[in-house]
Design an enzyme around this catalytic site. Structure first.
Site, PDB file in Angstrom:
ATOM      1  N   SER A 139       0.670  -1.353  -0.400  1.00 42.42           N
ATOM      2  CA  SER A 139       0.169   0.376  -0.277  1.00 42.42           C
ATOM      3  C   SER A 139       1.189   1.091  -0.114  1.00 42.42           C
ATOM      4  CB  SER A 139      -0.990   0.290   1.640  1.00 42.42           C
ATOM      5  OG  SER A 139      -1.467   0.963   1.544  1.00 42.42           O
ATOM      6  N   TYR A 152      -2.962  -0.583  10.148  1.00 41.86           N
ATOM      7  CA  TYR A 152      -2.724  -0.802   9.547  1.00 41.86           C
ATOM      8  C   TYR A 152      -1.257   0.006   8.887  1.00 41.86           C
ATOM      9  CZ  TYR A 152      -3.693  -1.383   4.487  1.00 41.86           C
ATOM     10  OH  TYR A 152      -3.642  -1.624   2.982  1.00 41.86           O
TER      11      TYR A 152
END
Length: 331
Positions: A139, A152
């Site tokens: 990501s 996260y």
């Protein structure tokens, strides 16, 4: 990818689900790992309809014993694993101080250690054969943390460092096993419908948002061309990386002012569903797409450039040569 054995974790929904469909189109033999058996079953049907062979292996990626056990089953059923794609994750949408220790541990166990255990299982089988590819679906948040997603973001940063370390070890031993990362932007997946949330409003991805099929194109391309250490999807990923390197302090302040509101919708509350401890798609199939279809892009210039790199470089070289020749003629 025809007839290659490909493992996809987090295969029941979102990006993993889109990757499975695309691998089916290419005739791969796909091993689907996730917890949600309803989602897994439907993903396997979709892959079969596209022309691939798919088999379901329910497992929790946070449990290294389960991961090793299904890896053994996969090789027994389908043959030696050629490609392992790590996608599975979970998270909590909340300010850090509102995340309970057990929730933080669980998010880290799934989102970070799940990649570690998947990579370990893949390498234990690939290194003795001196061949194979591991794709880590990462990501933009591996480079830039944002509010409300501390667990996260921490896990995605950890995956990047872990993958770089493993890659250097493979280089050191002269291995032909390849490991690469695909860094994703905001993607329209069920994540925003099923991740545990303590927000007042429904969580949303920060635009620009891309459809999961765009991410899947990049993931499958990376599996087929793993020599590059990293692939980026979407202009926001590049902007995040460049901006973080140029002006990290300014970005901290900007995200502090805007990051909380921009991750919540104005018109609805959270779903109340949470897949942190139990799968959300055991009795319901969420599919690949989330609830932001109307705002999501179905193509990415960066993915196209990655897939046509040789053509682009040739065109640039030709244009440069023509320009040089023109300048020489004028002189």
């Amino acid at each position: 990818m025809k007839d290659k054995v490909v493992v996809v974790t987090g295969a029941s929904g979102g990006v993993g689900r889109a990757v499975v469909r695309m691998l089916g189109e290419k005739g791969a033999k796909i091993a689907l790992i996730a917890r949600g058996e309803t989602g897994l079953a439907n993903a396997a049907v979709e892959a079969g309809a596209e022309g691939g062979t798919a088999k379901v292996y329910p497992a929790d990626m946070a449990d290294h014993e389960q991961v090793e056990a299904v890896a053994d089953e996969i090789e027994k059923d389908l043959g030696p694993i050629d490609v392992w794609v790590n996608v599975a994750f979970s998270s909590v949408f909340a300010p850090f101080t509102e995340v309970e220790p057990a929730e933080y541990e669980r998010t880290t166990a799934v989102t970070y250690l799940g990649y570690v255990w998947g990579t370990r299982a893949a390498l234990r089988r690939m290194r003795p054969r001196n061949q194979g590819t591991i794709v880590q679906v990462g990501s933009a948040l591996a480079y830039r943390g944002i509010p409300l997603q501390a667990a996260y973001c921490g896990a995605k940063h950890a995956i990047k460092g872990f993958t770089e370390s493993v890659r250097t070890e493979l280089f050191n031993e002269g291995s032909d096993v390849q490991i690469t990362m695909v860094q994703l932007p905001a993607v329209n997946t069920p994540q925003f419908d099923w991740v545990l949330s303590r927000l007042r409003r429904h969580p949303q991805p920060v635009p620009p948002i891309f459809q999961p099929e765009v991410a899947a194109q990049a993931v499958v391309f990376a599996a087929e061309h793993p020599a590059r250490r990293e692939y980026w999807v979407g202009g926001s990923t590049t902007a995040t990386i460049i901006g973080e390197r140029i002006a990290p302090g300014l970005i901290d302040r900007y995200l502090g002012r805007t990051g909380v509101k921009s991750q919540q919708t104005d018109d609805k509350r959270p779903t109340g569903v949470a897949n942190l401890w139990e799968p959300a798609d055991d009795g319901r199939d969420y599919g690949a797409h989330g609830s932001f279809d109307g705002r999501s892009k179905d193509h990415s210039v960066q993915v196209w450039l990655s897939q046509h790199r040789t053509l682009v470089l040739t065109a640039l070289a030709t244009a440069a040569a023509a320009t040089a020749a023109g300048l020489a003629t004028r002189r």
